[in-house]
Design an enzyme around this catalytic site. Sequence first.
Site, PDB file in Angstrom:
ATOM      1  CG  HIS A  56      -0.427  -0.102   2.537  1.00  0.00           C
ATOM      2  ND1 HIS A  56       0.018   0.988   3.241  1.00  0.00           N
ATOM      3  CD2 HIS A  56      -0.228  -1.172   3.350  1.00  0.00           C
ATOM      4  CE1 HIS A  56       0.445   0.599   4.434  1.00  0.00           C
ATOM      5  NE2 HIS A  56       0.325  -0.717   4.525  1.00  0.00           N
TER       6      HIS A  56
ATOM      7  CD  GLU B  98       0.719  -4.174   5.307  1.00  0.00           C
ATOM      8  OE1 GLU B  98       1.582  -3.560   5.939  1.00  0.00           O
ATOM      9  OE2 GLU B  98      -0.408  -3.709   5.062  1.00  0.00           O
TER      10      GLU B  98
ATOM     11  CD  GLU C 268      -3.426  -1.746   5.159  1.00  0.00           C
ATOM     12  OE1 GLU C 268      -3.721  -2.736   5.833  1.00  0.00           O
ATOM     13  OE2 GLU C 268      -2.877  -0.736   5.652  1.00  0.00           O
ATOM     14  CD  GLU C 269      -1.577   1.742   7.548  1.00  0.00           C
ATOM     15  OE1 GLU C 269      -2.358   1.224   8.373  1.00  0.00           O
ATOM     16  OE2 GLU C 269      -0.380   1.426   7.474  1.00  0.00           O
TER      17      GLU C 269
ATOM     18  CG  ASP D  87       2.406  -0.401   8.115  1.00  0.00           C
ATOM     19  OD1 ASP D  87       2.021  -0.856   7.036  1.00  0.00           O
ATOM     20  OD2 ASP D  87       1.627  -0.017   9.018  1.00  0.00           O
TER      21      ASP D  87
ATOM     22  CG  ASP E 207      -2.668   4.014   2.737  1.00  0.00           C
ATOM     23  OD1 ASP E 207      -2.268   2.985   2.158  1.00  0.00           O
ATOM     24  OD2 ASP E 207      -3.627   3.991   3.540  1.00  0.00           O
TER      25      ASP E 207
ATOM     26  CG  HIS F 113       0.099   1.524  12.854  1.00  0.00           C
ATOM     27  ND1 HIS F 113      -1.267   1.378  12.812  1.00  0.00           N
ATOM     28  CD2 HIS F 113       0.529   1.172  11.629  1.00  0.00           C
ATOM     29  CE1 HIS F 113      -1.638   0.957  11.613  1.00  0.00           C
ATOM     30  NE2 HIS F 113      -0.555   0.821  10.882  1.00  0.00           N
TER      31      HIS F 113
HETATM   32  C1  LIG Z   1     -10.876  -0.936   9.609  1.00  0.00           C
HETATM   33  S1  LIG Z   1      -9.724  -1.725   8.577  1.00  0.00           S
HETATM   34  C2  LIG Z   1      -8.254  -0.954   9.037  1.00  0.00           C
HETATM   35  C3  LIG Z   1      -7.070  -1.580   8.481  1.00  0.00           C
HETATM   36  C4  LIG Z   1      -5.867  -1.316   9.308  1.00  0.00           C
HETATM   37  N1  LIG Z   1      -4.715  -1.804   8.662  1.00  0.00           N
HETATM   38  C5  LIG Z   1      -3.498  -1.591   9.173  1.00  0.00           C
HETATM   39  O1  LIG Z   1      -3.249  -1.171  10.276  1.00  0.00           O
HETATM   40  C6  LIG Z   1      -6.044  -1.922  10.686  1.00  0.00           C
HETATM   41  O2  LIG Z   1      -6.501  -1.207  11.580  1.00  0.00           O
HETATM   42  O3  LIG Z   1      -5.739  -3.091  10.899  1.00  0.00           O
HETATM   43 ZN   LIG Z   2       0.595  -1.870   6.290  1.00  0.00          ZN
HETATM   44 ZN   LIG Z   3      -0.375   0.032   8.957  1.00  0.00          ZN
END
Ligand SMILES: CSCC[C@H](NC=O)C(=O)O
Ligand SMILES: [Zn+2]
Ligand SMILES: [Zn+2]
Length: 412
Positions: A73, A168, A140-141, A106, A75, A378
């Site tokens: 991804h 990933e 994606e995030e 990430d 973003d 994160h």
């Molecule tokens: C509501 S789907 C969100 C997707 C997100 N992906 C990565 O951190 C996550 O929170 O896992």
């Molecule tokens: Zn990711």
């Molecule tokens: Zn992430």
Amino acid sequence: DEATPVTRFQQYLRFKTAHPNPNYTAPVSFLTSIAESLGLKAQTFEFVAEKPVLLLTWTGSNPSLPSLLLNSHLDSVPAEPSKWIHPPFAAVRDQDGKIFARGAQDDKCIAIQYLEAIRNLKGRGFVPARTVHVSYVPEEEIGGEDGAQKFVASQVFDELRVGFVLDEGQASVNDEFRVFYADRSPWKVIIKAIGQPGHGSRMYDNGATENLMESVEVISRFRESQFDVLKAGKAPASEVISVNPVYLKAGIPSPTGFVMNMQPSEAEAGYDVRMPPAADPDLMRKRIAEEWAPAERNMTFEIQEKGPIRDLKGNPLVTATDDSNPWWSVFKQAIAAAGGKLGKPEILASTTDARFMRELGIPALGFSPMTNTPILLHDHNEFLEESVFLKGIGVYEHVISSLSSFEAVNDV
Ligand SMILES: CSCC[C@H](NC=O)C(=O)O
Ligand SMILES: [Zn+2]
Ligand SMILES: [Zn+2]
């Protein structure tokens, strides 16, 4: 100065791709120019305006075989610069070779590693049998609804005839690579209470905050029950239902904070709930309706189930990691051939775009080749060591060459 894999990684890390305003244009043109210099076909699609999907294609010698898709991804999650030792979008490389940036783990590492591996394979004259696609998706995030979900639903995707996906994974703190065969499904659960308003001095039953607090306690007990399973070592974190309070909203605002002598008539709480593939969604919905937000206590609730939880045949979104899946065997052998150790396949605690491919029944594994690396996705001060980044390129050379050249799987 000459560009190297590491400087290209740093350049890619410097694009400000954090939500809520990710810059997609600049990284897409950067990746496109690398792809073109490698002789890959590059196409950009806007299934949603201003949310581009970049698709790169390395055509195989036998394009009738189902293709291999390498996804990442574009973003990133936000970063709080004041809490970082280096600015999160500067991609500073320190004296130890650590490269600091939001997205270093990430998942901007794999985005560049895919391309560097292809560069090296091409440099050696390698020609894949099956076609290799590399996709770069937005959003994606924040759940992938305007990214991978739309891409996977498109005719463009259908025509790729994807047989297997790598997406990933997560860093490993030891020397075993981690691989993920499923994700947990994210649910956003909002519970709301209404109740009798009144003077702050009065004691009465059924006030909104009182009603909400009772639910909060019930939910905390359920959370404990799941957490206890982890603490007792009976299941890994990703195999229980996680429940975490993420916001509480109550009170009547005043210029100096909140009105203190009024009991409010409304209160609500939000929870991040993650459901492992083996959990029963009906049971959970029932638990929420009957125990977490019972109508008798003037409660209502909203469950936002994000994305699919079953594939088109009704099965949990799980990729087989045994001999029934020929891609798995080839992947596993490729890691060994690269000199790597592979840990036991895991369920990912969080959520990735791989679930959208799994929904179509396409096998997909989560894999980011980072060993002996703290898990900083994160988190503040996300970094990746240069040596780990470079080693990962070699791992992908093995993985991409093996997965693209075996011919056992020929129908999708
Ligand atoms: C509501 S789907 C969100 C997707 C997100 N992906 C990565 O951190 C996550 O929170 O896992
Ligand atoms: Zn990711
Ligand atoms: Zn992430």
